[in-house]
Design a protein around this motif. Structure first.
Motif, PDB file in Angstrom:
ATOM      1  N   ASP A 193     -35.081  37.122   9.084  1.00  0.00           N
ATOM      2  CA  ASP A 193     -36.250  37.051   9.956  1.00  0.00           C
ATOM      3  C   ASP A 193     -37.530  37.542   9.281  1.00  0.00           C
ATOM      4  OD1 ASP A 193     -37.437  36.801  12.723  1.00  0.00           O
ATOM      5  OD2 ASP A 193     -37.784  38.925  12.339  1.00  0.00           O
ATOM      6  N   TYR A 194     -38.565  36.715   9.313  1.00  0.00           N
ATOM      7  CA  TYR A 194     -39.805  37.056   8.610  1.00  0.00           C
ATOM      8  C   TYR A 194     -40.530  38.238   9.228  1.00  0.00           C
ATOM      9  CZ  TYR A 194     -42.985  34.820  12.046  1.00  0.00           C
ATOM     10  OH  TYR A 194     -43.707  34.491  13.167  1.00  0.00           O
ATOM     11  N   ILE A 195     -40.408  38.407  10.541  1.00  0.00           N
ATOM     12  CA  ILE A 195     -41.063  39.547  11.198  1.00  0.00           C
ATOM     13  C   ILE A 195     -40.410  40.856  10.762  1.00  0.00           C
ATOM     14  CG2 ILE A 195     -41.497  40.689  13.399  1.00  0.00           C
ATOM     15  CD1 ILE A 195     -43.261  38.328  13.136  1.00  0.00           C
ATOM     16  N   ALA A 196     -39.082  40.875  10.734  1.00  0.00           N
ATOM     17  CA  ALA A 196     -38.372  42.090  10.327  1.00  0.00           C
ATOM     18  C   ALA A 196     -38.729  42.466   8.896  1.00  0.00           C
ATOM     19  CB  ALA A 196     -36.868  41.885  10.467  1.00  0.00           C
ATOM     20  N   TRP A 197     -38.829  41.469   8.014  1.00  0.00           N
ATOM     21  CA  TRP A 197     -39.204  41.754   6.634  1.00  0.00           C
ATOM     22  C   TRP A 197     -40.644  42.265   6.560  1.00  0.00           C
ATOM     23  CZ3 TRP A 197     -36.405  42.721   2.636  1.00  0.00           C
ATOM     24  CH2 TRP A 197     -35.137  42.151   2.483  1.00  0.00           C
ATOM     25  N   ALA A 198     -41.536  41.672   7.308  1.00  0.00           N
ATOM     26  CA  ALA A 198     -42.934  42.115   7.305  1.00  0.00           C
ATOM     27  C   ALA A 198     -43.042  43.576   7.721  1.00  0.00           C
ATOM     28  CB  ALA A 198     -43.766  41.232   8.223  1.00  0.00           C
ATOM     29  N   GLN A 199     -42.313  43.946   8.758  1.00  0.00           N
ATOM     30  CA  GLN A 199     -42.345  45.335   9.216  1.00  0.00           C
ATOM     31  C   GLN A 199     -41.759  46.281   8.173  1.00  0.00           C
ATOM     32  OE1 GLN A 199     -40.226  44.587  12.907  1.00  0.00           O
ATOM     33  NE2 GLN A 199     -42.132  44.690  14.096  1.00  0.00           N
ATOM     34  N   LEU A 200     -40.721  45.820   7.475  1.00  0.00           N
ATOM     35  CA  LEU A 200     -40.138  46.637   6.417  1.00  0.00           C
ATOM     36  C   LEU A 200     -41.123  46.822   5.259  1.00  0.00           C
ATOM     37  CD1 LEU A 200     -37.472  48.062   5.543  1.00  0.00           C
ATOM     38  CD2 LEU A 200     -36.935  45.971   4.274  1.00  0.00           C
ATOM     39  N   PHE A 201     -41.806  45.749   4.893  1.00  0.00           N
ATOM     40  CA  PHE A 201     -42.793  45.846   3.816  1.00  0.00           C
ATOM     41  C   PHE A 201     -43.894  46.847   4.180  1.00  0.00           C
ATOM     42  CE2 PHE A 201     -41.828  41.146   2.681  1.00  0.00           C
ATOM     43  CZ  PHE A 201     -40.691  41.527   1.995  1.00  0.00           C
ATOM     44  N   GLU A 202     -44.338  46.805   5.422  1.00  0.00           N
ATOM     45  CA  GLU A 202     -45.355  47.765   5.866  1.00  0.00           C
ATOM     46  C   GLU A 202     -44.808  49.185   5.786  1.00  0.00           C
ATOM     47  OE1 GLU A 202     -48.222  48.732   9.728  1.00  0.00           O
ATOM     48  OE2 GLU A 202     -46.599  47.271   9.935  1.00  0.00           O
ATOM     49  N   GLN A 203     -43.574  49.361   6.224  1.00  0.00           N
ATOM     50  CA  GLN A 203     -42.948  50.681   6.201  1.00  0.00           C
ATOM     51  C   GLN A 203     -42.873  51.243   4.780  1.00  0.00           C
ATOM     52  OE1 GLN A 203     -38.977  50.693   7.911  1.00  0.00           O
ATOM     53  NE2 GLN A 203     -38.375  52.480   6.716  1.00  0.00           N
ATOM     54  N   PHE A 204     -42.650  50.378   3.812  1.00  0.00           N
ATOM     55  CA  PHE A 204     -42.488  50.824   2.429  1.00  0.00           C
ATOM     56  C   PHE A 204     -43.797  50.879   1.649  1.00  0.00           C
ATOM     57  CE2 PHE A 204     -37.931  50.131   3.050  1.00  0.00           C
ATOM     58  CZ  PHE A 204     -37.409  51.215   2.362  1.00  0.00           C
ATOM     59  N   GLY A 205     -44.929  50.636   2.313  1.00  0.00           N
ATOM     60  CA  GLY A 205     -46.194  50.919   1.663  1.00  0.00           C
ATOM     61  C   GLY A 205     -47.117  49.768   1.368  1.00  0.00           C
ATOM     62  N   ALA A 206     -46.732  48.540   1.715  1.00  0.00           N
ATOM     63  CA  ALA A 206     -47.653  47.427   1.492  1.00  0.00           C
ATOM     64  C   ALA A 206     -48.907  47.634   2.333  1.00  0.00           C
ATOM     65  CB  ALA A 206     -46.996  46.103   1.868  1.00  0.00           C
ATOM     66  N   GLY A 207     -50.071  47.490   1.693  1.00  0.00           N
ATOM     67  CA  GLY A 207     -51.323  47.695   2.419  1.00  0.00           C
ATOM     68  C   GLY A 207     -51.802  46.477   3.153  1.00  0.00           C
ATOM     69  N   SER A 208     -51.207  45.330   2.863  1.00  0.00           N
ATOM     70  CA  SER A 208     -51.564  44.079   3.528  1.00  0.00           C
ATOM     71  C   SER A 208     -50.426  43.085   3.331  1.00  0.00           C
ATOM     72  CB  SER A 208     -52.872  43.503   2.977  1.00  0.00           C
ATOM     73  OG  SER A 208     -52.780  43.316   1.577  1.00  0.00           O
ATOM     74  N   LEU A 209     -50.482  41.984   4.073  1.00  0.00           N
ATOM     75  CA  LEU A 209     -49.457  40.949   3.993  1.00  0.00           C
ATOM     76  C   LEU A 209     -50.111  39.595   3.790  1.00  0.00           C
ATOM     77  CD1 LEU A 209     -47.284  42.001   7.084  1.00  0.00           C
ATOM     78  CD2 LEU A 209     -46.821  42.563   4.683  1.00  0.00           C
ATOM     79  N   LEU A 210     -49.457  38.762   2.990  1.00  0.00           N
ATOM     80  CA  LEU A 210     -49.853  37.359   2.883  1.00  0.00           C
ATOM     81  C   LEU A 210     -48.778  36.543   3.575  1.00  0.00           C
ATOM     82  CD1 LEU A 210     -51.650  35.053   1.707  1.00  0.00           C
ATOM     83  CD2 LEU A 210     -50.050  35.005  -0.218  1.00  0.00           C
ATOM     84  N   TYR A 211     -49.142  35.940   4.707  1.00  0.00           N
ATOM     85  CA  TYR A 211     -48.188  35.103   5.432  1.00  0.00           C
ATOM     86  C   TYR A 211     -48.433  33.642   5.083  1.00  0.00           C
ATOM     87  CZ  TYR A 211     -46.174  32.321   9.178  1.00  0.00           C
ATOM     88  OH  TYR A 211     -45.480  31.361   9.869  1.00  0.00           O
ATOM     89  N   THR A 212     -47.423  32.987   4.523  1.00  0.00           N
ATOM     90  CA  THR A 212     -47.506  31.565   4.215  1.00  0.00           C
ATOM     91  C   THR A 212     -46.475  30.825   5.029  1.00  0.00           C
ATOM     92  OG1 THR A 212     -48.196  32.031   1.941  1.00  0.00           O
ATOM     93  CG2 THR A 212     -47.378  29.819   2.401  1.00  0.00           C
ATOM     94  N   ASN A 213     -46.934  29.898   5.841  1.00  0.00           N
ATOM     95  CA  ASN A 213     -46.020  29.072   6.635  1.00  0.00           C
ATOM     96  C   ASN A 213     -45.624  27.871   5.790  1.00  0.00           C
ATOM     97  OD1 ASN A 213     -44.712  27.412   8.455  1.00  0.00           O
ATOM     98  ND2 ASN A 213     -46.105  27.870  10.145  1.00  0.00           N
ATOM     99  N   VAL A 214     -44.453  27.941   5.194  1.00  0.00           N
ATOM    100  CA  VAL A 214     -43.982  26.888   4.307  1.00  0.00           C
ATOM    101  C   VAL A 214     -43.828  25.564   5.042  1.00  0.00           C
ATOM    102  CG1 VAL A 214     -42.130  26.213   2.711  1.00  0.00           C
ATOM    103  CG2 VAL A 214     -42.829  28.613   2.876  1.00  0.00           C
ATOM    104  N   ASP A 215     -43.541  25.622   6.339  1.00  0.00           N
ATOM    105  CA  ASP A 215     -43.315  24.396   7.111  1.00  0.00           C
ATOM    106  C   ASP A 215     -44.551  23.500   7.157  1.00  0.00           C
ATOM    107  OD1 ASP A 215     -40.641  25.024   7.837  1.00  0.00           O
ATOM    108  OD2 ASP A 215     -41.393  26.395   9.364  1.00  0.00           O
ATOM    109  N   VAL A 216     -45.737  24.083   7.058  1.00  0.00           N
ATOM    110  CA  VAL A 216     -46.965  23.277   7.136  1.00  0.00           C
ATOM    111  C   VAL A 216     -47.778  23.324   5.855  1.00  0.00           C
ATOM    112  CG1 VAL A 216     -47.111  23.585   9.637  1.00  0.00           C
ATOM    113  CG2 VAL A 216     -48.313  25.190   8.149  1.00  0.00           C
ATOM    114  N   GLU A 217     -47.350  24.112   4.875  1.00  0.00           N
ATOM    115  CA  GLU A 217     -48.111  24.302   3.649  1.00  0.00           C
ATOM    116  C   GLU A 217     -48.268  22.992   2.885  1.00  0.00           C
ATOM    117  OE1 GLU A 217     -49.243  25.050  -0.317  1.00  0.00           O
ATOM    118  OE2 GLU A 217     -47.290  24.232   0.229  1.00  0.00           O
TER     119      GLU A 217
END
Length: 238
Positions: free
Chosen positions: A146-170
């Motif tokens: 799940d992309y949301i769960a990973w995003a929250q984990l990345f934030e927890q581990f110190g990422a200061g920002s996120l780049l979200y790419t929707n591969v389905d429409v990219e």
């Protein structure tokens, strides 16, 4: 909201792909020439991706990308092929303003904390590339939950920002999918930059209204479907 024209580098040239497929590459000349072109049009940020690094070795295109960083005076974020803390340090020490860590972040999330502590979390962006609601890794060839769960984990581990790419429409130049963006922005507290499908000023406006910190312009920008000056006006003046 910030605008990030894409400068994607494959075999030393600036290209655009459709949904990450190398065989779909359209070549647009040298990375430096395109970077300078977008800066002349008013860009104050660049989104640079080492596509050879994403698919194979991180050493590909290093000189080309370093030249872009050295010869421009705008904010530059770089991703693609960052597979170790040493890779990340190399780009950050070379003057890149922010790195994007994607597959490596899923394999070693704690590396985000190491890098954030060393360089500052504002220079560490985690890539959340998603296909059908799951994070896509290894050049978008595999999914890993799940992309949301990973995003929250990345934030927890110190990422200061996120780049979200929707591969389905990219790369399809058919517009953004708003709901996955909304869900992600609501689920985290760090800034989210959005890529994939941004094809009109209406898409830019929608992302601004959703609370995105920025958006990446790729295929639609290079094809002329969206014009950088209009996107900048929508992002900065509305």
């Amino acid at each position: 909201m910030e605008i990030f024209p894409a400068v994607d580098v494959l075999r030393g040239m600036c290209v655009q792909l459709v949904q990450g497929e190398r065989s779909s590459a359209t070549v647009y000349g040298s990375p430096r020439e395109n970077a300078e072109r977008w800066i002349r049009c008013g860009a104050r940020n660049l989104h640079v991706v080492n596509l050879d690094g994403a698919f194979s070795t991180s050493s590909e295109n290093v000189k080309v990308i370093r030249d872009v960083v050295a010869e421009t005076d705008v904010f530059v974020q770089v991703g693609g092929g960052i597979r170790s803390i040493a890779d990340a340090r190399g780009w950050l020490d070379a003057g890149v303003d922010r790195i994007i860590v994607s597959t490596f972040a899923t394999k070693e999330p704690k590396a985000l904390r190491v890098l954030a502590d060393e360089f500052g979390s504002e220079r560490i962006m985690a890539g959340v590339d998603a296909r059908a609601g799951e994070i896509a890794v290894s050049g978008w060839q595999e999914t890993a939950g799940d992309y949301i769960a990973w995003a929250q984990l990345f934030e927890q581990f110190g990422a200061g920002s996120l780049l979200y790419t929707n591969v389905d429409v990219e790369g399809l130049q058919a517009g953004i999918a708003q709901e996955p963006v909304r869900e992600l922005i609501d689920a985290v507290s760090v800034p989210v930059v959005v890529a994939g499908g941004v094809s009109s000023t209406a898409d830019v406006a929608a992302l601004r209204q959703l609370g995105a910190a920025g958006c990446v312009l790729g295929s639609a920008l290079y094809s002329g479907k969206i014009h950088l000056e209009e996107a900048l006006k929508e992002a900065y003046e509305s």
